[in-house]
Design an enzyme around this catalytic site. Structure first.
Site, PDB file in Angstrom:
ATOM      1  N   SER A 195      10.064   6.946  11.650  1.00  0.00           N
ATOM      2  CA  SER A 195       9.478   6.445  10.357  1.00  0.00           C
ATOM      3  C   SER A 195      10.506   6.786   9.096  1.00  0.00           C
ATOM      4  CB  SER A 195       8.044   6.673  10.134  1.00  0.00           C
ATOM      5  OG  SER A 195       6.844   6.461  10.888  1.00  0.00           O
ATOM      6  N   LYS A 214      -9.156  -1.719   3.877  1.00  0.00           N
ATOM      7  CA  LYS A 214      -8.444  -0.483   4.039  1.00  0.00           C
ATOM      8  C   LYS A 214      -6.860  -0.790   3.058  1.00  0.00           C
ATOM      9  CE  LYS A 214      -6.566   3.130   6.691  1.00  0.00           C
ATOM     10  NZ  LYS A 214      -6.941   4.128   5.868  1.00  0.00           N
ATOM     11  N   LYS A 233       1.035  -1.174   0.027  1.00  0.00           N
ATOM     12  CA  LYS A 233      -0.043  -0.175  -0.046  1.00  0.00           C
ATOM     13  C   LYS A 233       0.926   1.112   0.160  1.00  0.00           C
ATOM     14  CE  LYS A 233      -2.244   0.845   3.801  1.00  0.00           C
ATOM     15  NZ  LYS A 233      -1.881   2.521   4.518  1.00  0.00           N
ATOM     16  N   ASP A 266       3.983   0.293  11.708  1.00  0.00           N
ATOM     17  CA  ASP A 266       2.594  -0.415  11.326  1.00  0.00           C
ATOM     18  C   ASP A 266       2.727  -1.798  11.788  1.00  0.00           C
ATOM     19  OD1 ASP A 266       1.679   1.510   9.863  1.00  0.00           O
ATOM     20  OD2 ASP A 266       2.333   1.027   7.767  1.00  0.00           O
ATOM     21  N   ARG A 308      -3.886   3.617  18.501  1.00  0.00           N
ATOM     22  CA  ARG A 308      -3.293   2.240  18.467  1.00  0.00           C
ATOM     23  C   ARG A 308      -2.811   1.919  19.759  1.00  0.00           C
ATOM     24  NH1 ARG A 308      -1.270   1.744  12.394  1.00  0.00           N
ATOM     25  NH2 ARG A 308      -3.213   1.780  11.479  1.00  0.00           N
ATOM     26  N   SER A 335       5.595  11.064   8.960  1.00  0.00           N
ATOM     27  CA  SER A 335       6.689  10.979   7.810  1.00  0.00           C
ATOM     28  C   SER A 335       5.784  11.323   6.494  1.00  0.00           C
ATOM     29  CB  SER A 335       7.376   9.583   7.693  1.00  0.00           C
ATOM     30  OG  SER A 335       6.496   8.405   7.412  1.00  0.00           O
TER      31      SER A 335
END
Length: 415
Positions: free
Chosen positions: A174, A396, A22, A296, A327, A147
């Protein structure tokens, strides 16, 4: 829609078909659109985020573009539309998107003479954008924010008058995603120079290659690494993955990180073959890792570490607070349902063995966050009958997730 999950060990597992990256796809779509002669992109992933960008790029003449929950689309398209002469539109998204900050990016674009206005609360979408040829120059932006702000500026850099010089100050998080943007820009002929705190981009026309190939997604691979770590499964084949020295993706560090959980990786024919070490014993030493370059996969790492009874302290992850969900808070709440007491602060999350009563029929809330749904799915190998709420959120980034999990023995039943 909610799923109840069960686990049926498979004697032989067919190859897992991973989606294209992605992160790579989204950057390639923007850069391709900025090119004078766009090229064919192969391996593109057709998930909600990339569809949002692709559709928006086709609708530059629309007065109102709603990108839904696609955070990357909001950041990248803000810069793209601001630098596209003749564009006049409103860019908006879901209610959660309207709570995700965008001020550092907008401030930087305004320094380049962009015409952007907030239509709601200052610093947040929705945005009114009047596109124009922007001037280049020197800008400074914090490196410890998303980022994606930096990548959005980088990608429009070559089309600015005089190019762009970006000074990063503070800790850069990142970093791998900034490096990815550099690499894709180079594939399109841009002589971008990047070191620790300085990015120099000349004014130059993008020159597209004959074909741009998107790698398979390492972030999506993490859930199958988790399943192997929890089940001692042997020889799962993950298609389209390259080792870290050949991959643009920072999450290719998975192959090294999951050695802590007894998962071994070998590569052949553009595939990764992953297996669990037999008689894998977890170290009692605290696993302390800075995961700022691989945000991630933090949910996957947290769930795996807890279910493997490996004490840990993961830090450098404060930007997880402003993802599709908070998260850090979400992991703390949902792991408690399984009986694990995590300790969190602004920048870290840890578990040192503290337990609490677990729910007998837990339903994992996903907070409209694809990575929460996917990170908890392999937990069904330990908690038969585990339920995952709002399973469609996986669209997503990985629309075929439940189908591919079924190959591995995770059976989903609608409830």
């Amino acid at each position: 829609m909610d799923f109840r999950l069960s686990y049926s060990p498979q004697r032989e597992i067919r190859a897992i078909e991973l989606p294209g990256s992605k992160s790579v796809t989204n950057r390639a779509l923007i850069i391709n659109a900025l090119s004078q002669r766009p090229t064919r992109i192969e391996g593109i992933t057709h998930c909600d985020d990339t569809i949002a960008i692709a559709d928006a790029l086709k609708r530059c003449d629309c007065a109102h573009i709603d990108i839904g929950a696609a955070g990357t689309a909001m950041r990248f398209l803000t810069a793209y539309f601001a630098a596209t002469p003749g564009v006049s539109l409103t860019l908006t998204g879901t209610q959660r998107m309207l709570c995700r900050p965008i001020k550092p990016l907008v401030d930087s674009l305004m320094q380049l003479d962009a015409n952007i206005a907030y239509l709601g609360e200052d610093g947040f979408p929705p945005l009114s954008i009047e596109g124009k040829r922007l001037r280049g120059g020197n800008i400074s932006i914090r490196g410890d924010i998303s980022s994606q702000f930096i990548s959005a500026l980088m990608m429009i850099g070559p089309v600015l008058q005089g190019g762009l010089v970006i000074h990063l100050f503070g800790e850069v998080v990142s970093r791998s995603y900034i490096d990815m943007t550099c690499e894709i820009m180079r594939h399109y002929g841009i002589d971008v120079k990047s070191d620790e705190n300085l990015i120099v981009i000349p004014e130059q026309s993008y020159s597209a290659p004959d074909v741009f190939m998107v790698e398979a997604d390492w972030s999506s691979a993490s859930y199958f690494y988790e399943l192997v770590a929890l089940t001692d499964v042997q020889n799962i084949k993950l298609t389209g993955l390259f080792p870290s020295e050949q991959s643009m993706q920072g999450d290719s560090a998975l192959a090294q990180l999951f050695k802590y959980f007894g998962v071994q990786t070998s590569f052949y024919d553009d595939c990764a073959l992953i297996s669990s070490e037999k008689r894998n014993e977890m170290s009692e030493e605290l696993l302390s890792l800075n995961l700022s370059t691989t945000p991630d996969i933090v949910p996957t790492m947290v769930v795996t570490a807890c279910l493997k009874e490996r004490h840990f302290h993961f830090w450098g992850i404060h930007n997880l607070r402003v993802k599709e969900s908070d998260r850090i808070a979400a992991l703390e709440a949902e792991m408690r349902r399984l009986g694990y007491v995590l300790h969190c602060d602004f920048d870290s999350i840890s578990w040192k063995g503290e337990r609490c009563a677990f729910e007998t029929s837990p339903i994992i809330n996903t907070y409209s966050d694809h990575r929460m749904a996917m990170a908890f799915a392999p937990a069904a190998t330990i908690y038969p009958g585990l339920c995952i709420a709002d399973v469609g959120v996986v669209n997503k980034s990985f629309p075929q997730f439940w189908k591919e999990m079924r190959k591995s023995g995770i059976i989903s039943e609608e409830i």
